[in-house]
Write a protein that holds these residues in place. Sequence first.
Motif, PDB file in Angstrom:
ATOM      1  N   GLU A   1       5.896  19.888  -0.843  1.00  0.00           N
ATOM      2  CA  GLU A   1       6.098  21.262  -0.380  1.00  0.00           C
ATOM      3  C   GLU A   1       5.792  21.402   1.105  1.00  0.00           C
ATOM      4  N   LEU A   2       4.722  20.786   1.551  1.00  0.00           N
ATOM      5  CA  LEU A   2       4.348  20.859   2.969  1.00  0.00           C
ATOM      6  C   LEU A   2       5.309  20.067   3.851  1.00  0.00           C
ATOM      7  N   GLN A   3       5.709  18.901   3.382  1.00  0.00           N
ATOM      8  CA  GLN A   3       6.645  18.085   4.155  1.00  0.00           C
ATOM      9  C   GLN A   3       7.999  18.773   4.296  1.00  0.00           C
ATOM     10  N   GLU A   4       8.410  19.490   3.267  1.00  0.00           N
ATOM     11  CA  GLU A   4       9.660  20.236   3.343  1.00  0.00           C
ATOM     12  C   GLU A   4       9.598  21.316   4.417  1.00  0.00           C
ATOM     13  N   ALA A   5       8.382  21.783   4.714  1.00  0.00           N
ATOM     14  CA  ALA A   5       8.183  22.773   5.776  1.00  0.00           C
ATOM     15  C   ALA A   5       8.030  22.114   7.145  1.00  0.00           C
ATOM     16  N   GLY A   6       8.158  20.776   7.198  1.00  0.00           N
ATOM     17  CA  GLY A   6       8.079  20.061   8.466  1.00  0.00           C
ATOM     18  C   GLY A   6       6.673  19.736   8.917  1.00  0.00           C
ATOM     19  N   ILE A   7       5.740  19.685   7.975  1.00  0.00           N
ATOM     20  CA  ILE A   7       4.324  19.464   8.294  1.00  0.00           C
ATOM     21  C   ILE A   7       3.895  18.070   7.841  1.00  0.00           C
ATOM     22  N   ARG A   8       3.267  17.317   8.730  1.00  0.00           N
ATOM     23  CA  ARG A   8       2.693  16.028   8.345  1.00  0.00           C
ATOM     24  C   ARG A   8       1.467  16.270   7.456  1.00  0.00           C
ATOM     25  N   VAL A   9       1.289  15.443   6.446  1.00  0.00           N
ATOM     26  CA  VAL A   9       0.212  15.649   5.487  1.00  0.00           C
ATOM     27  C   VAL A   9      -0.760  14.470   5.502  1.00  0.00           C
ATOM     28  N   SER A  10      -2.051  14.799   5.474  1.00  0.00           N
ATOM     29  CA  SER A  10      -3.107  13.797   5.350  1.00  0.00           C
ATOM     30  C   SER A  10      -4.000  14.188   4.178  1.00  0.00           C
ATOM     31  N   ILE A  11      -4.390  13.214   3.375  1.00  0.00           N
ATOM     32  CA  ILE A  11      -5.254  13.446   2.218  1.00  0.00           C
ATOM     33  C   ILE A  11      -6.633  12.857   2.495  1.00  0.00           C
ATOM     34  N   PHE A  12      -7.661  13.672   2.348  1.00  0.00           N
ATOM     35  CA  PHE A  12      -9.052  13.265   2.537  1.00  0.00           C
ATOM     36  C   PHE A  12      -9.447  12.355   1.379  1.00  0.00           C
ATOM     37  N   ILE A  13     -10.015  11.167   1.693  1.00  0.00           N
ATOM     38  CA  ILE A  13     -10.168  10.155   0.651  1.00  0.00           C
ATOM     39  C   ILE A  13     -11.430   9.322   0.882  1.00  0.00           C
ATOM     40  N   ASN A  14     -12.081   8.953  -0.215  1.00  0.00           N
ATOM     41  CA  ASN A  14     -13.253   8.087  -0.145  1.00  0.00           C
ATOM     42  C   ASN A  14     -12.823   6.639   0.112  1.00  0.00           C
ATOM     43  N   PRO A  15     -13.714   5.825   0.683  1.00  0.00           N
ATOM     44  CA  PRO A  15     -13.371   4.426   0.963  1.00  0.00           C
ATOM     45  C   PRO A  15     -13.472   3.557  -0.291  1.00  0.00           C
ATOM     46  N   GLU A  16     -12.662   3.891  -1.288  1.00  0.00           N
ATOM     47  CA  GLU A  16     -12.642   3.142  -2.542  1.00  0.00           C
ATOM     48  C   GLU A  16     -11.212   2.677  -2.792  1.00  0.00           C
ATOM     49  N   ILE A  17     -11.056   1.382  -3.002  1.00  0.00           N
ATOM     50  CA  ILE A  17      -9.728   0.771  -3.101  1.00  0.00           C
ATOM     51  C   ILE A  17      -8.858   1.441  -4.154  1.00  0.00           C
ATOM     52  N   LYS A  18      -9.460   1.851  -5.262  1.00  0.00           N
ATOM     53  CA  LYS A  18      -8.679   2.374  -6.383  1.00  0.00           C
ATOM     54  C   LYS A  18      -7.890   3.634  -6.055  1.00  0.00           C
ATOM     55  N   TYR A  19      -8.280   4.344  -5.004  1.00  0.00           N
ATOM     56  CA  TYR A  19      -7.617   5.604  -4.689  1.00  0.00           C
ATOM     57  C   TYR A  19      -6.410   5.458  -3.757  1.00  0.00           C
ATOM     58  N   PHE A  20      -6.184   4.282  -3.199  1.00  0.00           N
ATOM     59  CA  PHE A  20      -5.185   4.166  -2.140  1.00  0.00           C
ATOM     60  C   PHE A  20      -3.750   4.013  -2.634  1.00  0.00           C
ATOM     61  N   GLU A  21      -3.535   3.184  -3.631  1.00  0.00           N
ATOM     62  CA  GLU A  21      -2.187   3.092  -4.198  1.00  0.00           C
ATOM     63  C   GLU A  21      -1.751   4.437  -4.788  1.00  0.00           C
ATOM     64  N   PRO A  22      -2.608   5.120  -5.556  1.00  0.00           N
ATOM     65  CA  PRO A  22      -2.228   6.457  -6.037  1.00  0.00           C
ATOM     66  C   PRO A  22      -1.981   7.449  -4.898  1.00  0.00           C
ATOM     67  N   ALA A  23      -2.733   7.310  -3.802  1.00  0.00           N
ATOM     68  CA  ALA A  23      -2.485   8.177  -2.652  1.00  0.00           C
ATOM     69  C   ALA A  23      -1.097   7.937  -2.084  1.00  0.00           C
ATOM     70  N   LYS A  24      -0.719   6.679  -1.981  1.00  0.00           N
ATOM     71  CA  LYS A  24       0.621   6.335  -1.494  1.00  0.00           C
ATOM     72  C   LYS A  24       1.694   6.969  -2.374  1.00  0.00           C
TER      73      LYS A  24
END
Length: 238
Positions: free
Chosen positions: A120-143
């Motif tokens: 929804e945000l990207q469709e509005a032309g906005i770059r998106v960043s997700i706040f994330i802990n330094p744990e490997i398990k969260y990165f593939e799902p973030a992608k």
Amino acid sequence: MTKLSVNINKIATLRNARGANNPNVVQVALDAERFGAEGITVHPRPDERHIRHQDVFDLAKVVTTEFNIEGYPDQRFMDLVKEVKPAQATLVPDPPNAITSNTGWDTISNQGMLKDIVSELQEAGIRVSIFINPEIKYFEPAKLTGTDRVELYTEPYAVGFHQDKEKAVKAYVEVAEIAKELGLGLNAGHDLDLHNLAFLKKSIPYLDEVSIGHALVCDALYYGLENTIQMYRRQLEL
């Protein structure tokens, strides 16, 4: 080069303590840019205890560097961000009454929700960043959410830095490599300061951006805002 985005929430906190317009949040943002900041960050909360909604609209008219709006993506936040259309929206999982952000997203259990919000945000032309802990398990799902970037939650690094900086940064280096392999842009923020910033940048040289507010404003009480911003810039250039 890693960009320095100055979070001006604490400037608004100081202003709100007296109820007038001193310090002027908009003028401080303009001065921060003039002094070398490469971005301005705000985190408007529902109770407007620091940044007010009107501040966001006022800043959007004048900020010429990257404008970054942080927040929990409820309907209020989404409506505000889509109307203002900043360069970047940073999604944080903290509830409205939290004093400050204190953890990253569980991108596993929240993947579906985040995917919809990112789209929804990207469709509005906005770059998106997700706040994330330094744990490997969260990165593939973030992608898989489609996000453009992730922002590393760096409080654990800051807490451990003075005891053992190599140990403190180890997990961040590991997940930064994974983010790079996945093609995710990389931001960082929370409790970064003049003591620990340069080592983080040296350890992760391809950081796109750091967002710093509380420590920078505290340092500015002693060194002055212009000098402080330049001091932080130098930490990123070492």
